[in-house]
Write an enzyme that holds these catalytic residues in place. Sequence first.
Site, mmCIF file in Angstrom:
data_model
loop_
_atom_site.group_PDB
_atom_site.id
_atom_site.type_symbol
_atom_site.label_atom_id
_atom_site.label_comp_id
_atom_site.label_asym_id
_atom_site.label_seq_id
_atom_site.Cartn_x
_atom_site.Cartn_y
_atom_site.Cartn_z
ATOM 1 N N TYR A 96 -18.704 16.410 14.022
ATOM 2 C CA TYR A 96 -18.209 15.187 14.666
ATOM 3 C C TYR A 96 -19.351 14.274 15.127
ATOM 4 C CZ TYR A 96 -13.492 17.094 14.550
ATOM 5 O OH TYR A 96 -12.282 17.592 14.129
HETATM 6 C C1 LIG Z 1 -15.786 20.993 9.868
HETATM 7 C C2 LIG Z 1 -15.038 20.802 8.533
HETATM 8 C C3 LIG Z 1 -13.724 20.102 8.794
HETATM 9 C C4 LIG Z 1 -15.897 19.967 7.587
HETATM 10 O O1 LIG Z 1 -15.172 19.725 6.388
HETATM 11 P P1 LIG Z 1 -15.916 19.526 4.982
HETATM 12 O O2 LIG Z 1 -14.901 19.137 3.971
HETATM 13 O O3 LIG Z 1 -16.714 20.725 4.674
HETATM 14 O O4 LIG Z 1 -16.890 18.313 5.332
HETATM 15 P P2 LIG Z 1 -17.491 17.242 4.331
HETATM 16 O O5 LIG Z 1 -17.802 17.894 3.025
HETATM 17 O O6 LIG Z 1 -16.602 16.056 4.290
HETATM 18 O O7 LIG Z 1 -18.823 16.848 5.082
HETATM 19 C C5 LIG Z 1 -18.904 15.574 5.665
HETATM 20 C C6 LIG Z 1 -20.237 15.354 6.244
HETATM 21 O O8 LIG Z 1 -20.334 16.134 7.424
HETATM 22 C C7 LIG Z 1 -21.470 16.940 7.334
HETATM 23 N N1 LIG Z 1 -21.112 18.225 7.901
HETATM 24 C C8 LIG Z 1 -20.133 19.046 7.506
HETATM 25 N N2 LIG Z 1 -20.119 20.161 8.293
HETATM 26 C C9 LIG Z 1 -21.148 19.971 9.164
HETATM 27 C C10 LIG Z 1 -21.688 20.732 10.198
HETATM 28 N N3 LIG Z 1 -21.168 21.917 10.525
HETATM 29 N N4 LIG Z 1 -22.736 20.240 10.881
HETATM 30 C C11 LIG Z 1 -23.262 19.031 10.590
HETATM 31 N N5 LIG Z 1 -22.803 18.261 9.615
HETATM 32 C C12 LIG Z 1 -21.762 18.728 8.912
HETATM 33 C C13 LIG Z 1 -21.805 17.074 5.863
HETATM 34 O O9 LIG Z 1 -23.188 17.286 5.670
HETATM 35 C C14 LIG Z 1 -21.387 15.744 5.337
HETATM 36 O O10 LIG Z 1 -22.393 14.767 5.536
HETATM 37 P P3 LIG Z 1 -22.766 13.688 4.404
HETATM 38 O O11 LIG Z 1 -21.480 12.966 4.101
HETATM 39 O O12 LIG Z 1 -23.785 12.828 5.070
HETATM 40 O O13 LIG Z 1 -23.256 14.496 3.276
HETATM 41 C C15 LIG Z 1 -14.784 22.173 7.825
HETATM 42 O O14 LIG Z 1 -16.020 22.851 7.689
HETATM 43 C C16 LIG Z 1 -13.809 23.077 8.561
HETATM 44 O O15 LIG Z 1 -12.603 22.993 8.340
HETATM 45 N N6 LIG Z 1 -14.322 23.993 9.416
HETATM 46 C C17 LIG Z 1 -13.490 24.943 10.131
HETATM 47 C C18 LIG Z 1 -12.542 24.286 11.134
HETATM 48 C C19 LIG Z 1 -13.228 23.379 12.125
HETATM 49 O O16 LIG Z 1 -14.301 23.704 12.643
HETATM 50 N N7 LIG Z 1 -12.585 22.219 12.384
HETATM 51 C C20 LIG Z 1 -13.143 21.148 13.222
HETATM 52 C C21 LIG Z 1 -12.926 21.301 14.667
HETATM 53 S S1 LIG Z 1 -11.333 21.617 15.242
#
Ligand SMILES: CC(C)(COP(=O)(O)OP(=O)(O)OC[C@H]1O[C@@H](n2cnc3c(N)ncnc32)[C@H](O)[C@@H]1OP(=O)(O)O)[C@@H](O)C(=O)NCCC(=O)NCCS
Length: 165
Positions: free
Chosen positions: A141
Site C-alpha cells: 500500500y
Molecule cells: C498484496 C497483494 C494484494 C499484491 O498483489 P499482486 O497482484 O501480487 O501485486 P502486483 O503484481 O499488482 O504488484 C503491484 C506493485 O506492488 C508492488 N508490490 C507487490 N507486493 C509488494 C510488497 N509486498 N511490498 C512492496 N511492493 C509490493 C509490486 O512490486 C508492484 O510494483 P510495480 O508496479 O512498480 O512493479 C498480494 O500479494 C496478496 O494478495 N497478498 C496476500 C493478502 C494481502 O496481504 N492483502 C493485502 C492486505 S489486506
Amino acid sequence: MTLYSIRSFDKSVDATSFRCGQPVLDEYIRRYASQDVRRNVARVFLATPEEDFRRLAGFFTLSAGSVNCSALPEALAKNLPRYPVPVALIGRLGVASEFQGKGLGSMLLVDACKKVAHASAVLAVAGIVVDAKDAAAKAFYTHFGFQTLAGEHARLLLPATAFRV
Ligand SMILES: CC(C)(COP(=O)(O)OP(=O)(O)OC[C@H]1O[C@@H](n2cnc3c(N)ncnc32)[C@H](O)[C@@H]1OP(=O)(O)O)[C@@H](O)C(=O)NCCC(=O)NCCS
C-alpha cells in the site's frame, strides 16, 4: 497477458480453492462475503480471468468508515474539522497466489479507487483507508502512496486529493 473482469459479488464464482497467503482472507471470501453483501456491511468485488468467469483470481471489499482527525497526517488534518471524518474503507483485498506478481493487485486497487472517486461525487470522503494484514501488505500500500495513520500501525490512508475525479 491475462485479462480480467472485475464485477460485483456473484455466487457462481468458485472461491473454494482460493488461497492468497492470508488464511483469514481466504476464509472471508469463502464463508462470510455473501452475508456481508446481503446485510449491507460491505460491497464485494471479484476478479476472474476473462477466459474463465468462474475462477476467482482476486477480490476486494468496500465499506464506509471514519477516522479520528488526530490520526491524520498533519497536512491533511489542518484543513479538516476536529471530529471523526468520513472515509471509504478497503476492508480486504487479496490476489490468489498463482496470480500474484502480475499486476492484478494494482488493478484491483486502482479499480477500488475509481469506484470510490465516483461514489464521492454523492457521498463525501476525505480519503481511502486500508487495514494492512502484515508488513508485506503495508509495503504494497505504501508503494501506491498510502500513509500510515498516527497511533494505528496497521491502518493506512490515501487522501482524497490523490484519487478524486
Ligand atoms: C498484496 C497483494 C494484494 C499484491 O498483489 P499482486 O497482484 O501480487 O501485486 P502486483 O503484481 O499488482 O504488484 C503491484 C506493485 O506492488 C508492488 N508490490 C507487490 N507486493 C509488494 C510488497 N509486498 N511490498 C512492496 N511492493 C509490493 C509490486 O512490486 C508492484 O510494483 P510495480 O508496479 O512498480 O512493479 C498480494 O500479494 C496478496 O494478495 N497478498 C496476500 C493478502 C494481502 O496481504 N492483502 C493485502 C492486505 S489486506
